[in-house]
Design a protein around this motif. Structure first.
Motif, PDB file in Angstrom:
ATOM      1  N   GLU A  49       0.816  -1.176  -0.181  1.00 23.80           N
ATOM      2  CA  GLU A  49      -0.157   0.157   0.016  1.00 23.80           C
ATOM      3  C   GLU A  49       0.966   1.267  -0.141  1.00 23.80           C
ATOM      4  OE1 GLU A  49      -4.491   0.996   1.472  1.00 23.80           O
ATOM      5  OE2 GLU A  49      -2.949   0.161   3.179  1.00 23.80           O
ATOM      6  N   GLY A  50       0.588   2.095  -1.061  1.00 20.82           N
ATOM      7  CA  GLY A  50       1.448   3.253  -1.018  1.00 20.82           C
ATOM      8  C   GLY A  50       1.392   4.166   0.108  1.00 20.82           C
ATOM      9  N   ALA A  51       0.280   4.451   0.555  1.00 25.35           N
ATOM     10  CA  ALA A  51      -0.110   5.548   1.702  1.00 25.35           C
ATOM     11  C   ALA A  51      -1.575   5.157   2.051  1.00 25.35           C
ATOM     12  CB  ALA A  51      -0.098   7.005   1.091  1.00 25.35           C
ATOM     13  N   LEU A  52      -1.748   5.568   3.320  1.00 26.95           N
ATOM     14  CA  LEU A  52      -2.955   5.633   3.665  1.00 26.95           C
ATOM     15  C   LEU A  52      -4.082   6.585   3.395  1.00 26.95           C
ATOM     16  CD1 LEU A  52      -2.445   4.809   7.623  1.00 26.95           C
ATOM     17  CD2 LEU A  52      -2.862   3.185   6.171  1.00 26.95           C
ATOM     18  N   ASP A  53      -5.241   6.476   3.425  1.00 23.42           N
ATOM     19  CA  ASP A  53      -6.243   7.619   2.874  1.00 23.42           C
ATOM     20  C   ASP A  53      -6.321   8.407   4.143  1.00 23.42           C
ATOM     21  OD1 ASP A  53      -6.734   6.615   0.370  1.00 23.42           O
ATOM     22  OD2 ASP A  53      -8.335   5.126   0.995  1.00 23.42           O
ATOM     23  N   GLY A  54      -6.915   9.560   3.844  1.00 24.48           N
ATOM     24  CA  GLY A  54      -7.232  10.459   4.881  1.00 24.48           C
ATOM     25  C   GLY A  54      -7.674  10.148   6.135  1.00 24.48           C
ATOM     26  N   GLN A  61      -4.084   5.686  12.451  1.00 24.50           N
ATOM     27  CA  GLN A  61      -4.137   4.248  12.098  1.00 24.50           C
ATOM     28  C   GLN A  61      -2.696   3.913  12.165  1.00 24.50           C
ATOM     29  OE1 GLN A  61      -5.763   2.327   8.700  1.00 24.50           O
ATOM     30  NE2 GLN A  61      -6.783   0.794   9.923  1.00 24.50           N
ATOM     31  N   THR A  62      -2.208   2.843  12.666  1.00 23.21           N
ATOM     32  CA  THR A  62      -0.905   2.130  12.590  1.00 23.21           C
ATOM     33  C   THR A  62      -0.840   1.194  11.490  1.00 23.21           C
ATOM     34  OG1 THR A  62      -1.297   0.301  14.195  1.00 23.21           O
ATOM     35  CG2 THR A  62      -0.709   2.355  15.110  1.00 23.21           C
ATOM     36  N   ARG A  66      -3.785  -1.465  10.098  1.00 24.16           N
ATOM     37  CA  ARG A  66      -3.984  -1.491   8.598  1.00 24.16           C
ATOM     38  C   ARG A  66      -3.681  -2.883   8.114  1.00 24.16           C
ATOM     39  NH1 ARG A  66      -7.097  -1.154   4.856  1.00 24.16           N
ATOM     40  NH2 ARG A  66      -6.364  -0.655   2.862  1.00 24.16           N
ATOM     41  N   ALA A  67      -2.695  -3.694   8.535  1.00 24.56           N
ATOM     42  CA  ALA A  67      -2.298  -4.742   7.910  1.00 24.56           C
ATOM     43  C   ALA A  67      -3.426  -5.879   8.431  1.00 24.56           C
ATOM     44  CB  ALA A  67      -1.105  -5.264   8.613  1.00 24.56           C
ATOM     45  N   TYR A  88       2.661  -7.542   4.816  1.00 22.73           N
ATOM     46  CA  TYR A  88       1.929  -6.039   4.320  1.00 22.73           C
ATOM     47  C   TYR A  88       3.015  -4.938   4.446  1.00 22.73           C
ATOM     48  CZ  TYR A  88      -0.670  -1.803   4.991  1.00 22.73           C
ATOM     49  OH  TYR A  88      -1.134  -0.522   4.600  1.00 22.73           O
ATOM     50  N   LEU A  89       3.150  -4.192   3.363  1.00 21.42           N
ATOM     51  CA  LEU A  89       4.073  -3.132   3.241  1.00 21.42           C
ATOM     52  C   LEU A  89       3.365  -2.097   2.955  1.00 21.42           C
ATOM     53  CD1 LEU A  89       6.820  -1.616   2.786  1.00 21.42           C
ATOM     54  CD2 LEU A  89       6.565  -2.271   0.429  1.00 21.42           C
ATOM     55  N   LEU A  90       3.615  -0.891   4.185  1.00 21.43           N
ATOM     56  CA  LEU A  90       3.044   0.456   3.889  1.00 21.43           C
ATOM     57  C   LEU A  90       4.194   1.298   3.508  1.00 21.43           C
ATOM     58  CD1 LEU A  90       0.682   2.268   4.232  1.00 21.43           C
ATOM     59  CD2 LEU A  90       1.311   2.585   6.715  1.00 21.43           C
ATOM     60  N   LEU A  91       4.375   1.696   2.180  1.00 18.95           N
ATOM     61  CA  LEU A  91       5.358   1.973   1.438  1.00 18.95           C
ATOM     62  C   LEU A  91       5.654   3.366   2.166  1.00 18.95           C
ATOM     63  CD1 LEU A  91       7.611   1.484  -0.584  1.00 18.95           C
ATOM     64  CD2 LEU A  91       6.140   2.461  -2.249  1.00 18.95           C
TER      65      LEU A  91
END
Length: 188
Positions: A49-54, A61-62, A66-67, A88-91
């Motif tokens: 996931e590139g980034a979290l939404d707003g 959210q950590t 999210r994972a 899960y990778l949060l880029l």
């Protein structure tokens, strides 16, 4: 509220994900997962996931939370022997989380997954995204082989293809330059 984190996420682009994980890297990761699963009875999913939404971002959210959401959304838990595992990778944060179904978690503790995540994150800091993920898959494989040997009746229960999660193209453009885009276009 971490302003630096919010800015990183708001200015993350689709291009960053594509540069870190070009088509060739995604194919190599898919192949590594397929090869891994031929050695044990586990099921591995890899999601970027590139980034979290707003909303989740502003609520703090950590990557772990999210994972857990993604684990559920991708139905990684839905395996015959409860042997699903998500990497899960949060880029935008350069963080990796491993979420294992209860069948795996009972055998391999949180400390082992944390070591693998840390090793992958170290590779990502060197911009070695493909190598970091493949090394992570290999490390996970060693644990799964030890506790979940290959079963003669084993079948592939979850797709091996990496999943790219994230904003739609429209949401990226709205965050950056307000150009309109066809609402049917999606970045997935």
């Amino acid at each position: 509220m971490n302003i630096k984190r919010i800015v990183k996420h708001l200015f993350a682009t689709e291009g960053e994900v594509k540069r870190a994980f070009p088509h060739s890297a995604l194919k190599a990761i898919e192949k590594a997962i397929s090869e891994s699963e031929s050695e044990h009875d586990g099921e591995i999913r890899f999601a970027i996931e590139g980034a979290l939404d707003g909303g989740p971002l502003f609520k703090g959210q950590t990557s772990r939370d999210r994972a857990l959401d993604v684990f559920s959304q991708l139905r990684v838990w839905d395996t015959r022997h409860n042997t699903g595992l998500l990497i899960y990778l949060l880029l935008a944060d350069r963080t990796v989380e491993i979420v294992a179904d209860r069948g795996i978690h009972e055998k391999v503790g949180t400390k082992e997954w944390a070591k693998i995540c840390k090793s992958m994150e170290t590779e990502f800091k060197q911009s070695n995204f493909e190598g970091g993920v493949i090394a992570g898959v290999h490390a996970v494989t060693q644990h799964l082989k030890a506790h979940f040997p290959v079963d003669a009746n084993d079948r592939n229960e979850l797709p091996n293809k990496p999943v790219i999660l994230g904003r739609t193209v429209q949401q990226y453009r709205e965050a950056h330059d307000r150009r309109p885009v066809d609402s049917d276009s999606h970045f997935n």
